[in-house]
Design a protein around this motif. Structure first.
Motif, PDB file in Angstrom:
ATOM      1  N   ARG A 130       0.831  -1.189   0.000  1.00  9.15           N
ATOM      2  CA  ARG A 130       0.000   0.000   0.000  1.00  9.15           C
ATOM      3  C   ARG A 130       0.872   1.247   0.000  1.00  9.15           C
ATOM      4  NH1 ARG A 130      -1.425   1.295   5.938  1.00  9.15           N
ATOM      5  NH2 ARG A 130      -0.023  -0.097   6.999  1.00  9.15           N
ATOM      6  N   VAL A 131       0.259   2.351  -0.293  1.00 10.56           N
ATOM      7  CA  VAL A 131       0.953   3.628  -0.375  1.00 10.56           C
ATOM      8  C   VAL A 131       1.055   4.236   1.020  1.00 10.56           C
ATOM      9  CG1 VAL A 131       0.819   5.963  -1.327  1.00 10.56           C
ATOM     10  CG2 VAL A 131       0.129   4.013  -2.718  1.00 10.56           C
ATOM     11  N   VAL A 132       2.211   4.789   1.340  1.00 10.30           N
ATOM     12  CA  VAL A 132       2.404   5.492   2.614  1.00 10.30           C
ATOM     13  C   VAL A 132       1.824   6.898   2.457  1.00 10.30           C
ATOM     14  CG1 VAL A 132       4.107   6.335   4.259  1.00 10.30           C
ATOM     15  CG2 VAL A 132       4.496   4.171   3.071  1.00 10.30           C
ATOM     16  N   THR A 133       1.002   7.301   3.418  1.00  7.71           N
ATOM     17  CA  THR A 133       0.368   8.615   3.343  1.00  7.71           C
ATOM     18  C   THR A 133       0.831   9.512   4.476  1.00  7.71           C
ATOM     19  OG1 THR A 133      -1.539   7.870   4.628  1.00  7.71           O
ATOM     20  CG2 THR A 133      -1.720   7.717   2.218  1.00  7.71           C
ATOM     21  N   GLU A 134       0.735  10.806   4.228  1.00  6.91           N
ATOM     22  CA  GLU A 134       1.006  11.802   5.265  1.00  6.91           C
ATOM     23  C   GLU A 134      -0.250  12.630   5.475  1.00  6.91           C
ATOM     24  OE1 GLU A 134       3.573  15.209   4.448  1.00  6.91           O
ATOM     25  OE2 GLU A 134       3.394  14.787   2.306  1.00  6.91           O
ATOM     26  N   THR A 135      -0.425  13.105   6.695  1.00  9.30           N
ATOM     27  CA  THR A 135      -1.562  13.941   7.051  1.00  9.30           C
ATOM     28  C   THR A 135      -1.046  15.154   7.807  1.00  9.30           C
ATOM     29  OG1 THR A 135      -3.000  12.005   7.211  1.00  9.30           O
ATOM     30  CG2 THR A 135      -3.753  14.016   8.294  1.00  9.30           C
ATOM     31  N   LEU A 136      -1.484  16.328   7.397  1.00 10.15           N
ATOM     32  CA  LEU A 136      -1.121  17.586   8.047  1.00 10.15           C
ATOM     33  C   LEU A 136      -2.402  18.237   8.527  1.00 10.15           C
ATOM     34  CD1 LEU A 136       0.993  19.790   8.720  1.00 10.15           C
ATOM     35  CD2 LEU A 136       0.581  20.715   6.429  1.00 10.15           C
ATOM     36  N   GLU A 137      -2.443  18.597   9.817  1.00 11.38           N
ATOM     37  CA  GLU A 137      -3.611  19.255  10.392  1.00 11.38           C
ATOM     38  C   GLU A 137      -3.236  20.678  10.793  1.00 11.38           C
ATOM     39  OE1 GLU A 137      -5.401  16.886  13.480  1.00 11.38           O
ATOM     40  OE2 GLU A 137      -5.203  15.059  12.278  1.00 11.38           O
ATOM     41  N   LEU A 138      -4.057  21.626  10.359  1.00 13.12           N
ATOM     42  CA  LEU A 138      -3.804  23.043  10.619  1.00 13.12           C
ATOM     43  C   LEU A 138      -4.968  23.663  11.385  1.00 13.12           C
ATOM     44  CD1 LEU A 138      -2.667  24.047   7.009  1.00 13.12           C
ATOM     45  CD2 LEU A 138      -1.177  23.554   8.961  1.00 13.12           C
ATOM     46  N   VAL A 139      -4.656  24.341  12.482  1.00 13.64           N
ATOM     47  CA  VAL A 139      -5.657  25.163  13.155  1.00 13.64           C
ATOM     48  C   VAL A 139      -5.511  26.573  12.608  1.00 13.64           C
ATOM     49  CG1 VAL A 139      -5.800  23.762  15.238  1.00 13.64           C
ATOM     50  CG2 VAL A 139      -4.134  25.591  15.121  1.00 13.64           C
ATOM     51  N   HIS A 140      -6.595  27.329  12.626  1.00 15.77           N
ATOM     52  CA  HIS A 140      -6.561  28.671  12.047  1.00 15.77           C
ATOM     53  C   HIS A 140      -7.656  29.523  12.660  1.00 15.77           C
ATOM     54  CE1 HIS A 140     -10.072  27.886   9.374  1.00 15.77           C
ATOM     55  NE2 HIS A 140      -9.657  26.632   9.520  1.00 15.77           N
ATOM     56  N   ARG A 141      -7.552  30.823  12.408  1.00 16.84           N
ATOM     57  CA  ARG A 141      -8.546  31.765  12.946  1.00 16.84           C
ATOM     58  C   ARG A 141      -9.646  32.069  11.952  1.00 16.84           C
ATOM     59  NH1 ARG A 141      -5.243  36.508  15.779  1.00 16.84           N
ATOM     60  NH2 ARG A 141      -7.024  37.644  14.947  1.00 16.84           N
ATOM     61  N   GLY A 142      -9.631  31.433  10.811  1.00 18.50           N
ATOM     62  CA  GLY A 142     -10.729  31.617   9.877  1.00 18.50           C
ATOM     63  C   GLY A 142     -10.313  32.000   8.486  1.00 18.50           C
ATOM     64  N   PHE A 143     -11.293  31.955   7.576  1.00 21.12           N
ATOM     65  CA  PHE A 143     -11.064  32.334   6.186  1.00 21.12           C
ATOM     66  C   PHE A 143     -12.044  33.414   5.717  1.00 21.12           C
ATOM     67  CE2 PHE A 143     -13.341  28.241   6.287  1.00 21.12           C
ATOM     68  CZ  PHE A 143     -14.574  28.627   5.762  1.00 21.12           C
ATOM     69  N   LEU A 144     -12.932  33.860   6.594  1.00 25.51           N
ATOM     70  CA  LEU A 144     -13.835  34.954   6.248  1.00 25.51           C
ATOM     71  C   LEU A 144     -13.182  36.295   6.600  1.00 25.51           C
ATOM     72  CD1 LEU A 144     -17.200  33.553   7.646  1.00 25.51           C
ATOM     73  CD2 LEU A 144     -16.389  33.516   5.285  1.00 25.51           C
ATOM     74  N   ASP A 145     -13.598  37.332   5.923  1.00 22.43           N
ATOM     75  CA  ASP A 145     -13.086  38.675   6.214  1.00 22.43           C
ATOM     76  C   ASP A 145     -13.975  39.339   7.258  1.00 22.43           C
ATOM     77  OD1 ASP A 145     -11.002  38.418   4.372  1.00 22.43           O
ATOM     78  OD2 ASP A 145     -12.317  39.017   2.731  1.00 22.43           O
ATOM     79  N   ASP A 146     -14.000  38.755   8.461  1.00 20.50           N
ATOM     80  CA  ASP A 146     -14.916  39.251   9.486  1.00 20.50           C
ATOM     81  C   ASP A 146     -14.212  39.633  10.784  1.00 20.50           C
ATOM     82  OD1 ASP A 146     -14.208  36.724  10.284  1.00 20.50           O
ATOM     83  OD2 ASP A 146     -16.228  36.049  10.713  1.00 20.50           O
ATOM     84  N   GLU A 147     -12.898  39.809  10.736  1.00 22.93           N
ATOM     85  CA  GLU A 147     -12.192  40.209  11.947  1.00 22.93           C
ATOM     86  C   GLU A 147     -12.440  41.683  12.229  1.00 22.93           C
ATOM     87  OE1 GLU A 147      -8.068  39.238  11.715  1.00 22.93           O
ATOM     88  OE2 GLU A 147      -8.439  37.098  11.875  1.00 22.93           O
ATOM     89  N   LYS A 148     -12.611  41.983  13.497  1.00 20.44           N
ATOM     90  CA  LYS A 148     -12.837  43.367  13.897  1.00 20.44           C
ATOM     91  C   LYS A 148     -11.533  44.139  13.784  1.00 20.44           C
ATOM     92  CE  LYS A 148     -14.656  46.167  17.607  1.00 20.44           C
ATOM     93  NZ  LYS A 148     -15.284  46.190  18.919  1.00 20.44           N
ATOM     94  N   LYS A 149     -11.600  45.271  13.117  1.00 18.14           N
ATOM     95  CA  LYS A 149     -10.424  46.139  12.964  1.00 18.14           C
ATOM     96  C   LYS A 149     -10.281  46.976  14.213  1.00 18.14           C
ATOM     97  CE  LYS A 149     -10.100  44.827   8.655  1.00 18.14           C
ATOM     98  NZ  LYS A 149      -9.971  43.413   8.565  1.00 18.14           N
ATOM     99  N   LEU A 150      -9.118  46.899  14.839  1.00 20.20           N
ATOM    100  CA  LEU A 150      -8.879  47.679  16.067  1.00 20.20           C
ATOM    101  C   LEU A 150      -8.202  48.981  15.764  1.00 20.20           C
ATOM    102  CD1 LEU A 150      -7.709  44.780  18.370  1.00 20.20           C
ATOM    103  CD2 LEU A 150      -9.951  45.812  18.243  1.00 20.20           C
TER     104      LEU A 150
END
Length: 150
Positions: A130-150
């Protein structure tokens, strides 16, 4: 869903991942999961409104993005990127881009403030075919443009 004669659709087997505008090109992947967003709903009922309800968006939640593919020479780039972020993390953006059948970008998700949560390589043994696989997991703060501008 009606489509026009010239509509180009994103193809699920054609996407790539780049970090910080291409500074780190993590290459093509076979699978991506977790490109979703959900909101808590704040419900309000006034005392004199009978059964009338008002809904307001609450906290936004993004899932962990999980990338999977067969181990290849591109895996070395992932390892080098992980080594560079291991103890000296700075906010980075990952771009997951889906391409249409002509190779043009159909849609992109810019994951803000990513941080690797896990990188794993599947177990392998000489007797298995079988093929050896890799998995990468990423946490993030989002992909929407909804962050409050300070």
């Amino acid at each position: 869903m009606a489509l026009g004669d010239t509509t180009m659709l994103g193809v699920a087997n054609r996407f790539s991942v780049k970090i910080d505008n291409g500074a780190w090109d993590l290459g093509s992947w076979a699978q991506v999961d977790g490109l979703d967003v959900k909101w808590d709903m704040a419900e309000y009922r006034s005392g004199d409104g009978g059964n009338n309800l008002w809904y307001f968006p609450g906290n936004t939640h993004y899932s962990v993005v999980k990338l999977t593919r067969a181990v290849s020479a591109e895996s070395q780039t992932v390892r080098k990127w992980l080594s560079s972020t291991s103890f000296t993390w700075a906010p980075q953006t990952a771009s997951v881009t889906v391409f249409d059948s002509s190779g043009a970008p159909a849609m992109a998700w810019d994951l803000k403030h990513i941080m690797p949560q896990r990188w794993s390589v599947s177990g392998f043994e000489a007797g298995a075919s079988r093929v050896v696989t890799e998995t990468l997991e990423l946490v993030h703060r989002g992909f929407l443009d909804d962050e409050k501008k300070l």
